[in-house]
Design a protein around this motif. Structure first.
Motif, PDB file in Angstrom:
ATOM      1  N   ASN A 107       0.709  -1.303   0.069  1.00  0.00           N
ATOM      2  CA  ASN A 107       0.111  -0.077   0.068  1.00  0.00           C
ATOM      3  C   ASN A 107       0.694   1.173  -0.124  1.00  0.00           C
ATOM      4  OD1 ASN A 107      -2.035  -1.676   0.362  1.00  0.00           O
ATOM      5  ND2 ASN A 107      -2.577  -1.282   2.393  1.00  0.00           N
ATOM      6  N   ILE A 108       0.277   2.425  -0.707  1.00  0.00           N
ATOM      7  CA  ILE A 108       0.960   3.802  -0.665  1.00  0.00           C
ATOM      8  C   ILE A 108       0.108   4.496   0.245  1.00  0.00           C
ATOM      9  CG2 ILE A 108       1.584   5.598  -1.979  1.00  0.00           C
ATOM     10  CD1 ILE A 108       2.531   3.887  -4.342  1.00  0.00           C
ATOM     11  N   THR A 109       0.650   5.195   1.171  1.00  0.00           N
ATOM     12  CA  THR A 109      -0.345   5.816   2.058  1.00  0.00           C
ATOM     13  C   THR A 109      -0.303   7.384   1.607  1.00  0.00           C
ATOM     14  OG1 THR A 109       0.102   4.659   4.138  1.00  0.00           O
ATOM     15  CG2 THR A 109      -0.758   7.135   4.421  1.00  0.00           C
ATOM     16  N   LEU A 110      -1.419   7.802   1.084  1.00  0.00           N
ATOM     17  CA  LEU A 110      -1.577   9.071   0.635  1.00  0.00           C
ATOM     18  C   LEU A 110      -1.830  10.134   1.791  1.00  0.00           C
ATOM     19  CD1 LEU A 110      -3.792   8.396  -2.564  1.00  0.00           C
ATOM     20  CD2 LEU A 110      -1.427   8.549  -2.615  1.00  0.00           C
ATOM     21  N   ASN A 111      -2.637   9.688   2.635  1.00  0.00           N
ATOM     22  CA  ASN A 111      -3.134  10.754   3.727  1.00  0.00           C
ATOM     23  C   ASN A 111      -3.227  10.035   4.881  1.00  0.00           C
ATOM     24  OD1 ASN A 111      -4.695  12.555   5.442  1.00  0.00           O
ATOM     25  ND2 ASN A 111      -4.655  13.970   3.673  1.00  0.00           N
ATOM     26  N   ARG A 112      -2.461   9.883   5.850  1.00  0.00           N
ATOM     27  CA  ARG A 112      -2.378   9.095   7.188  1.00  0.00           C
ATOM     28  C   ARG A 112      -3.546   9.433   7.976  1.00  0.00           C
ATOM     29  NH1 ARG A 112       1.226   5.791   8.393  1.00  0.00           N
ATOM     30  NH2 ARG A 112       2.770   6.740   6.991  1.00  0.00           N
ATOM     31  N   GLU A 113      -3.633  10.921   8.033  1.00  0.00           N
ATOM     32  CA  GLU A 113      -4.709  11.280   8.930  1.00  0.00           C
ATOM     33  C   GLU A 113      -6.164  10.854   8.494  1.00  0.00           C
ATOM     34  OE1 GLU A 113      -4.196  15.755   9.085  1.00  0.00           O
ATOM     35  OE2 GLU A 113      -2.494  15.509  10.282  1.00  0.00           O
ATOM     36  N   GLU A 114      -6.457  11.037   7.464  1.00  0.00           N
ATOM     37  CA  GLU A 114      -7.755  10.628   6.766  1.00  0.00           C
ATOM     38  C   GLU A 114      -7.513   9.054   6.126  1.00  0.00           C
ATOM     39  OE1 GLU A 114      -9.496  13.462   4.231  1.00  0.00           O
ATOM     40  OE2 GLU A 114      -8.734  15.063   5.478  1.00  0.00           O
ATOM     41  N   PRO A 120      -2.786  -2.162  -3.892  1.00  0.00           N
ATOM     42  CA  PRO A 120      -2.670  -3.163  -5.172  1.00  0.00           C
ATOM     43  C   PRO A 120      -3.889  -3.684  -5.116  1.00  0.00           C
ATOM     44  CG  PRO A 120      -0.548  -3.357  -3.752  1.00  0.00           C
ATOM     45  CD  PRO A 120      -1.802  -2.558  -2.951  1.00  0.00           C
ATOM     46  N   ASP A 121      -4.814  -3.989  -4.185  1.00  0.00           N
ATOM     47  CA  ASP A 121      -5.887  -4.712  -4.123  1.00  0.00           C
ATOM     48  C   ASP A 121      -7.033  -3.987  -5.198  1.00  0.00           C
ATOM     49  OD1 ASP A 121      -5.238  -6.702  -2.559  1.00  0.00           O
ATOM     50  OD2 ASP A 121      -6.272  -5.930  -0.758  1.00  0.00           O
ATOM     51  N   GLU A 122      -6.872  -2.623  -4.995  1.00  0.00           N
ATOM     52  CA  GLU A 122      -7.833  -1.808  -5.906  1.00  0.00           C
ATOM     53  C   GLU A 122      -7.161  -1.318  -7.294  1.00  0.00           C
ATOM     54  OE1 GLU A 122      -8.815   1.795  -3.596  1.00  0.00           O
ATOM     55  OE2 GLU A 122     -10.336   0.646  -2.284  1.00  0.00           O
ATOM     56  N   ASN A 123      -5.761  -1.562  -7.185  1.00  0.00           N
ATOM     57  CA  ASN A 123      -5.199  -0.853  -8.196  1.00  0.00           C
ATOM     58  C   ASN A 123      -4.102  -1.918  -8.447  1.00  0.00           C
ATOM     59  OD1 ASN A 123      -6.077   2.110  -6.981  1.00  0.00           O
ATOM     60  ND2 ASN A 123      -6.461   1.588  -9.184  1.00  0.00           N
ATOM     61  N   TYR A 129       5.023  -1.173 -11.509  1.00  0.00           N
ATOM     62  CA  TYR A 129       5.941  -0.213 -11.124  1.00  0.00           C
ATOM     63  C   TYR A 129       6.940  -0.569 -10.072  1.00  0.00           C
ATOM     64  CZ  TYR A 129       3.022   1.616 -14.722  1.00  0.00           C
ATOM     65  OH  TYR A 129       2.313   1.815 -15.829  1.00  0.00           O
ATOM     66  N   ILE A 130       7.145  -1.463  -9.480  1.00  0.00           N
ATOM     67  CA  ILE A 130       8.066  -2.113  -8.461  1.00  0.00           C
ATOM     68  C   ILE A 130       9.222  -1.661  -8.858  1.00  0.00           C
ATOM     69  CG2 ILE A 130       9.080  -3.821  -7.202  1.00  0.00           C
ATOM     70  CD1 ILE A 130       6.304  -5.173  -7.015  1.00  0.00           C
ATOM     71  N   GLY A 131      10.023  -0.700  -8.092  1.00  0.00           N
ATOM     72  CA  GLY A 131      11.297   0.014  -8.161  1.00  0.00           C
ATOM     73  C   GLY A 131      11.401   1.249  -9.106  1.00  0.00           C
ATOM     74  N   ASP A 132      10.136   1.605  -9.327  1.00  0.00           N
ATOM     75  CA  ASP A 132      10.231   2.939  -9.992  1.00  0.00           C
ATOM     76  C   ASP A 132       9.653   4.035  -8.929  1.00  0.00           C
ATOM     77  OD1 ASP A 132       9.843   4.825 -11.831  1.00  0.00           O
ATOM     78  OD2 ASP A 132       8.311   4.033 -13.352  1.00  0.00           O
ATOM     79  N   ASP A 133      10.046   5.279  -9.370  1.00  0.00           N
ATOM     80  CA  ASP A 133       9.556   6.254  -8.335  1.00  0.00           C
ATOM     81  C   ASP A 133       8.281   6.734  -8.975  1.00  0.00           C
ATOM     82  OD1 ASP A 133      12.350   6.280  -7.198  1.00  0.00           O
ATOM     83  OD2 ASP A 133      13.115   7.842  -8.186  1.00  0.00           O
ATOM     84  N   ILE A 134       7.367   7.064  -8.152  1.00  0.00           N
ATOM     85  CA  ILE A 134       6.011   7.379  -8.540  1.00  0.00           C
ATOM     86  C   ILE A 134       5.323   8.597  -7.684  1.00  0.00           C
ATOM     87  CG2 ILE A 134       3.362   6.154  -8.376  1.00  0.00           C
ATOM     88  CD1 ILE A 134       4.797   3.552  -8.425  1.00  0.00           C
ATOM     89  N   ILE A 135       4.715   9.522  -8.484  1.00  0.00           N
ATOM     90  CA  ILE A 135       4.344  10.659  -8.180  1.00  0.00           C
ATOM     91  C   ILE A 135       2.572  10.532  -7.742  1.00  0.00           C
ATOM     92  CG2 ILE A 135       3.835  13.019  -8.552  1.00  0.00           C
ATOM     93  CD1 ILE A 135       5.942  12.830 -10.750  1.00  0.00           C
ATOM     94  N   VAL A 136       2.386  10.891  -6.558  1.00  0.00           N
ATOM     95  CA  VAL A 136       1.008  10.739  -6.160  1.00  0.00           C
ATOM     96  C   VAL A 136       0.597  12.174  -5.488  1.00  0.00           C
ATOM     97  CG1 VAL A 136       1.157   8.409  -5.722  1.00  0.00           C
ATOM     98  CG2 VAL A 136       1.855   9.694  -3.900  1.00  0.00           C
ATOM     99  N   THR A 137      -0.736  11.975  -5.032  1.00  0.00           N
ATOM    100  CA  THR A 137      -1.257  13.189  -4.236  1.00  0.00           C
ATOM    101  C   THR A 137      -1.225  13.011  -2.814  1.00  0.00           C
ATOM    102  OG1 THR A 137      -3.525  12.632  -4.368  1.00  0.00           O
ATOM    103  CG2 THR A 137      -2.634  13.837  -6.121  1.00  0.00           C
ATOM    104  N   ASP A 138      -1.793  13.953  -2.208  1.00  0.00           N
ATOM    105  CA  ASP A 138      -2.088  13.761  -0.705  1.00  0.00           C
ATOM    106  C   ASP A 138      -3.410  13.144  -0.352  1.00  0.00           C
ATOM    107  OD1 ASP A 138      -3.765  16.046  -1.249  1.00  0.00           O
ATOM    108  OD2 ASP A 138      -2.941  17.193   0.268  1.00  0.00           O
ATOM    109  N   GLY A 139      -4.236  12.730  -1.428  1.00  0.00           N
ATOM    110  CA  GLY A 139      -5.490  12.080  -1.392  1.00  0.00           C
ATOM    111  C   GLY A 139      -6.622  13.149  -1.397  1.00  0.00           C
ATOM    112  N   LYS A 140      -6.260  14.445  -1.511  1.00  0.00           N
ATOM    113  CA  LYS A 140      -7.447  15.388  -1.464  1.00  0.00           C
ATOM    114  C   LYS A 140      -7.864  15.946  -2.912  1.00  0.00           C
ATOM    115  CE  LYS A 140      -6.717  16.730   3.477  1.00  0.00           C
ATOM    116  NZ  LYS A 140      -6.211  17.595   4.410  1.00  0.00           N
TER     117      LYS A 140
END
Length: 412
Positions: A107-114, A120-123, A129-140
């Motif tokens: 799992n990648i935690t986008l927003n710990r507080e929320e 991987p279950d959902e996506n 992309y294991i081994g890659d650098d991945i850009i994500v948001t803060d989930g908002k």
């Protein structure tokens, strides 16, 4: 500029453009529909001036155009069209991206507080992309790779060619347009007299290798039903309820030809919203089909349905307006212009990218440009989960998209 430096420049540009909120606003009738798009256009104009482009201009509709003059005897003039807006899906307009370094699965935690997580279950595709650098948001918010990854891509490519003046290229025309997400409004406002290209490209949507030259034909429709009001105590044979007529209309539609029951090249009619009071009901529809014949049939069906309802309800006043929005790019392909698609395949082969050809269930600015005689196929940004707070962009995919752009720009 080595690979690492080029990647860093690409990501830095992407983050810099993400910092300017630029959601389009469908309720606005102005173009551009938001101030942020104008602000982004002005920033890009400043960047282009520093890079030595000419004919830089922002028109009254917020469309930024510029030309990167050729430095060789190349005969082809190419164009790139990117849209300035990000989509408004009810999330925050403020985008706060960060990079997950060397993703190792899980799992990648986008927003710990929320407790917002990318799993991987959902996506399951994220595991590619294991081994890659991945850009994500803060989930908002959405990430906004649609379409700021494209803007960063094109700006970085121009910067690279500006720094490496020994690399030959032809005339390159750029157009940054507003309000693509709300009906391709901005692309219609391009000054085509100053966009003198043989063909063009968009970089819009989806994962590494996606290549699009087939899109929906698209129209919007508005139905207005004007009823007759009466007090319930004396309504018999007088009252005409527009909501009931709207219900009859919806029941005429084929329930199997709606977005939730179609895929691939299957078209649909989508009732998107209804507004009503006791006197007037307005129904808004989207009409989509890859087949021009079936698309036209859907429009004829709607007109006949309205005629039927009008005959059944003579006291009511029922009207329909249908507006074409964009067309299938494939219908504009011919022997003379298909070189635009051929060049994409050649670039993919040279760079070791496996093409993933998809009929897009949607459209791009290229869907409109192609109707203007400028064939405009589309290729990948590298991102997944567009229009979602769980949108993510592997940096290696973004970089390979940049390499495609540079290759297209530098091969006649």
């Amino acid at each position: 500029m080595n690979e690492e430096a080029l990647k860093n420049t690409l990501v830095d540009n992407f983050f810099r453009y993400l910092a300017i909120p630029s959601q389009s606003k469908e309720e606005s009738t102005k173009i551009p529909s938001s101030e942020g798009q104008e602000k982004l256009a002005r920033l890009l104009a400043e960047d282009l001036q520093k890079l030595g482009l000419v004919d830089i201009a922002i028109n009254d509709y917020g469309v930024l155009q510029a030309k990167f003059p050729k430095n060789s005897d190349y005969t082809q003039a190419l164009g790139w069209v990117c849209h300035l807006d990000t989509v408004d899906v009810g999330l925050s307009d403020e985008i706060h991206p960060h990079v997950i370094k060397n993703y190792q699965g899980g799992n990648i935690t986008l927003n710990r507080e929320e407790n917002i997580n990318l799993t991987p279950d959902e996506n399951p595709e994220i595991l590619k992309y294991i081994g890659d650098d991945i850009i994500v948001t803060d989930g908002k918010s959405v990430l906004g790779a649609d379409n700021k990854a494209a803007i960063a891509n094109v700006m970085t490519a121009i910067s690279y060619l500006n720094e490496n003046k020994n690399i030959d290229h032809g005339d390159i025309y750029l157009a940054f347009v507003p309000d693509e997400e709300i009906g391709l409004r901005g692309s219609r406002k391009i000054n085509f007299d100053d966009f003198n290209v043989d063909f063009a490209y968009t970089i819009d949507c989806c994962e590494l290798g996606e290549l699009v030259y087939e899109t929906f034909n698209a129209a919007s429709a508005s139905i207005i039903i004007e009823g007759v009001s009466a007090h319930p105590m004396s309504a018999k044979n007088i009252l005409v309820n527009p909501i009931m007529i709207a219900n009859d209309f919806i029941n005429l539609l084929n329930k199997s030809e709606t977005p939730e029951h179609t895929e691939g090249k299957e078209g649909y009619i989508w009732v998107t919203d209804i507004e009503s009071d006791v006197l007037t009901c307005k129904i808004h529809l989207n009409i989509r089909d890859h087949s021009r014949e079936k698309y036209d049939q859907k429009k004829v069906f709607l007109i006949h349905a309205i005629d039927l309802l009008q005959n059944q309800n003579p006291k009511a006043k029922i009207s329909i307006e249908i507006e074409d929005i964009y067309s299938n790019i494939l219908d504009s392909v011919n022997d003379a212009n298909k070189v635009a698609i051929d060049k994409l395949f050649k670039s993919f082969t040279k760079l070791g990218i496996k093409p993933k050809i998809i009929p897009m269930r949607g459209g791009t600015d290229g869907s409109y440009l192609s109707t203007r005689g400028i064939l405009t196929p589309n290729y990948f940004t590298g991102a997944h989960n567009f229009h979602s707070n769980k949108e993510f962009l592997p940096i290696n995919s973004l970089y390979k998209s940049l390499l495609v752009t540079i290759d297209l720009m530098t091969n006649d």
